[in-house]
Design a protein around this motif. Structure first.
Motif, PDB file in Angstrom:
ATOM      1  N   GLU A  83     -27.456  70.278   1.064  1.00  0.00           N
ATOM      2  CA  GLU A  83     -28.409  69.166   1.022  1.00  0.00           C
ATOM      3  C   GLU A  83     -27.885  67.893   1.692  1.00  0.00           C
ATOM      4  OE1 GLU A  83     -30.935  70.634  -2.866  1.00  0.00           O
ATOM      5  OE2 GLU A  83     -29.210  69.303  -3.155  1.00  0.00           O
ATOM      6  N   PRO A  84     -26.698  67.393   1.352  1.00  0.00           N
ATOM      7  CA  PRO A  84     -26.223  66.214   2.073  1.00  0.00           C
ATOM      8  C   PRO A  84     -25.858  66.516   3.531  1.00  0.00           C
ATOM      9  CG  PRO A  84     -24.582  66.922   0.478  1.00  0.00           C
ATOM     10  CD  PRO A  84     -25.818  67.745   0.251  1.00  0.00           C
ATOM     11  N   SER A  90     -27.817  54.008   5.200  1.00  0.00           N
ATOM     12  CA  SER A  90     -26.945  53.671   6.323  1.00  0.00           C
ATOM     13  C   SER A  90     -25.505  53.508   5.869  1.00  0.00           C
ATOM     14  CB  SER A  90     -27.415  52.374   6.992  1.00  0.00           C
ATOM     15  OG  SER A  90     -28.667  52.566   7.578  1.00  0.00           O
ATOM     16  N   ASP A  91     -25.308  52.919   4.691  1.00  0.00           N
ATOM     17  CA  ASP A  91     -23.952  52.748   4.161  1.00  0.00           C
ATOM     18  C   ASP A  91     -23.284  54.087   3.909  1.00  0.00           C
ATOM     19  OD1 ASP A  91     -24.197  50.008   4.255  1.00  0.00           O
ATOM     20  OD2 ASP A  91     -24.794  49.823   2.151  1.00  0.00           O
ATOM     21  N   ALA A  92     -24.037  55.036   3.350  1.00  0.00           N
ATOM     22  CA  ALA A  92     -23.477  56.360   3.084  1.00  0.00           C
ATOM     23  C   ALA A  92     -23.136  57.064   4.389  1.00  0.00           C
ATOM     24  CB  ALA A  92     -24.455  57.198   2.265  1.00  0.00           C
ATOM     25  N   LEU A  93     -24.011  56.941   5.387  1.00  0.00           N
ATOM     26  CA  LEU A  93     -23.739  57.560   6.685  1.00  0.00           C
ATOM     27  C   LEU A  93     -22.488  56.971   7.315  1.00  0.00           C
ATOM     28  CD1 LEU A  93     -27.365  57.616   8.124  1.00  0.00           C
ATOM     29  CD2 LEU A  93     -26.019  59.614   7.476  1.00  0.00           C
ATOM     30  N   ASP A  94     -22.354  55.639   7.258  1.00  0.00           N
ATOM     31  CA  ASP A  94     -21.197  54.974   7.859  1.00  0.00           C
ATOM     32  C   ASP A  94     -19.897  55.306   7.148  1.00  0.00           C
ATOM     33  OD1 ASP A  94     -22.736  53.863   9.811  1.00  0.00           O
ATOM     34  OD2 ASP A  94     -22.922  51.907   8.835  1.00  0.00           O
ATOM     35  N   GLN A  95     -19.962  55.650   5.869  1.00  0.00           N
ATOM     36  CA  GLN A  95     -18.749  56.055   5.154  1.00  0.00           C
ATOM     37  C   GLN A  95     -18.262  57.411   5.647  1.00  0.00           C
ATOM     38  OE1 GLN A  95     -19.523  55.917   0.962  1.00  0.00           O
ATOM     39  NE2 GLN A  95     -19.459  53.696   0.874  1.00  0.00           N
ATOM     40  N   ILE A  96     -19.184  58.227   6.111  1.00  0.00           N
ATOM     41  CA  ILE A  96     -18.803  59.550   6.621  1.00  0.00           C
ATOM     42  C   ILE A  96     -18.325  59.417   8.064  1.00  0.00           C
ATOM     43  CG2 ILE A  96     -19.628  61.880   7.127  1.00  0.00           C
ATOM     44  CD1 ILE A  96     -21.677  61.445   4.836  1.00  0.00           C
ATOM     45  N   VAL A  97     -19.187  58.881   8.923  1.00  0.00           N
ATOM     46  CA  VAL A  97     -18.841  58.632  10.326  1.00  0.00           C
ATOM     47  C   VAL A  97     -19.589  57.375  10.749  1.00  0.00           C
ATOM     48  CG1 VAL A  97     -18.928  59.479  12.700  1.00  0.00           C
ATOM     49  CG2 VAL A  97     -18.591  61.087  10.844  1.00  0.00           C
ATOM     50  N   VAL A 122     -27.528  68.501   5.644  1.00  0.00           N
ATOM     51  CA  VAL A 122     -28.775  68.401   6.411  1.00  0.00           C
ATOM     52  C   VAL A 122     -29.254  66.955   6.433  1.00  0.00           C
ATOM     53  CG1 VAL A 122     -31.195  69.111   6.492  1.00  0.00           C
ATOM     54  CG2 VAL A 122     -29.430  70.807   6.023  1.00  0.00           C
ATOM     55  N   ALA A 123     -29.152  66.258   5.303  1.00  0.00           N
ATOM     56  CA  ALA A 123     -29.582  64.857   5.240  1.00  0.00           C
ATOM     57  C   ALA A 123     -28.790  64.001   6.214  1.00  0.00           C
ATOM     58  CB  ALA A 123     -29.430  64.318   3.822  1.00  0.00           C
ATOM     59  N   PHE A 124     -27.501  64.265   6.365  1.00  0.00           N
ATOM     60  CA  PHE A 124     -26.677  63.514   7.310  1.00  0.00           C
ATOM     61  C   PHE A 124     -27.230  63.649   8.717  1.00  0.00           C
ATOM     62  CE2 PHE A 124     -23.318  63.347  10.468  1.00  0.00           C
ATOM     63  CZ  PHE A 124     -22.771  62.103  10.225  1.00  0.00           C
ATOM     64  N   VAL A 125     -27.541  64.861   9.114  1.00  0.00           N
ATOM     65  CA  VAL A 125     -28.035  65.094  10.473  1.00  0.00           C
ATOM     66  C   VAL A 125     -29.420  64.482  10.662  1.00  0.00           C
ATOM     67  CG1 VAL A 125     -28.729  66.878  12.127  1.00  0.00           C
ATOM     68  CG2 VAL A 125     -26.664  67.186  10.757  1.00  0.00           C
ATOM     69  N   VAL A 126     -30.291  64.649   9.690  1.00  0.00           N
ATOM     70  CA  VAL A 126     -31.658  64.148   9.813  1.00  0.00           C
ATOM     71  C   VAL A 126     -31.694  62.619   9.815  1.00  0.00           C
ATOM     72  CG1 VAL A 126     -33.893  64.030   8.636  1.00  0.00           C
ATOM     73  CG2 VAL A 126     -32.702  66.215   8.832  1.00  0.00           C
TER      74      VAL A 126
END
Length: 84
Positions: A14-15, A52-59, A17-21
């Motif tokens: 789930e996360p 956006s914050d969660a995405l930026d924590q990953i990459v 796919v959510a990251f890519v989408v």
């Protein structure tokens, strides 16, 4: 402290796919289930979103994780390669 994914009650897919989408650098998520069980596991991912914050924590946006992703040459059609 546990895994944030577990705390949120999410499966691994789930996360992912959510990251890519949700990532602005990605244009689509390509999935390819082979069985009905795989499809059923993927469907709940459509309802998961990432901030956006969660995405930026990953990459962080603008960071190239794999230099091979930068491409392999010219991205425009040169004049000598055009038909007319």
């Amino acid at each position: 402290m546990g895994c944030p994914r577990h705390q949120a009650g999410l499966t691994l897919i789930e996360p992912a796919v959510a990251f890519v989408v949700d990532h602005p650098g990605a244009t689509s998520a390509i999935i390819g289930p082979h069985t009905m069980e795989q499809l059923q596991a993927l469907l709940p991912a459509a309802d998961v979103t990432m901030s956006s914050d969660a995405l930026d924590q990953i990459v962080a946006l603008g960071v190239t994780v794999n230099l091979v992703d930068n491409g392999y040459g010219d991205f425009e059609l040169r004049t000598d390669q055009r038909r007319c």
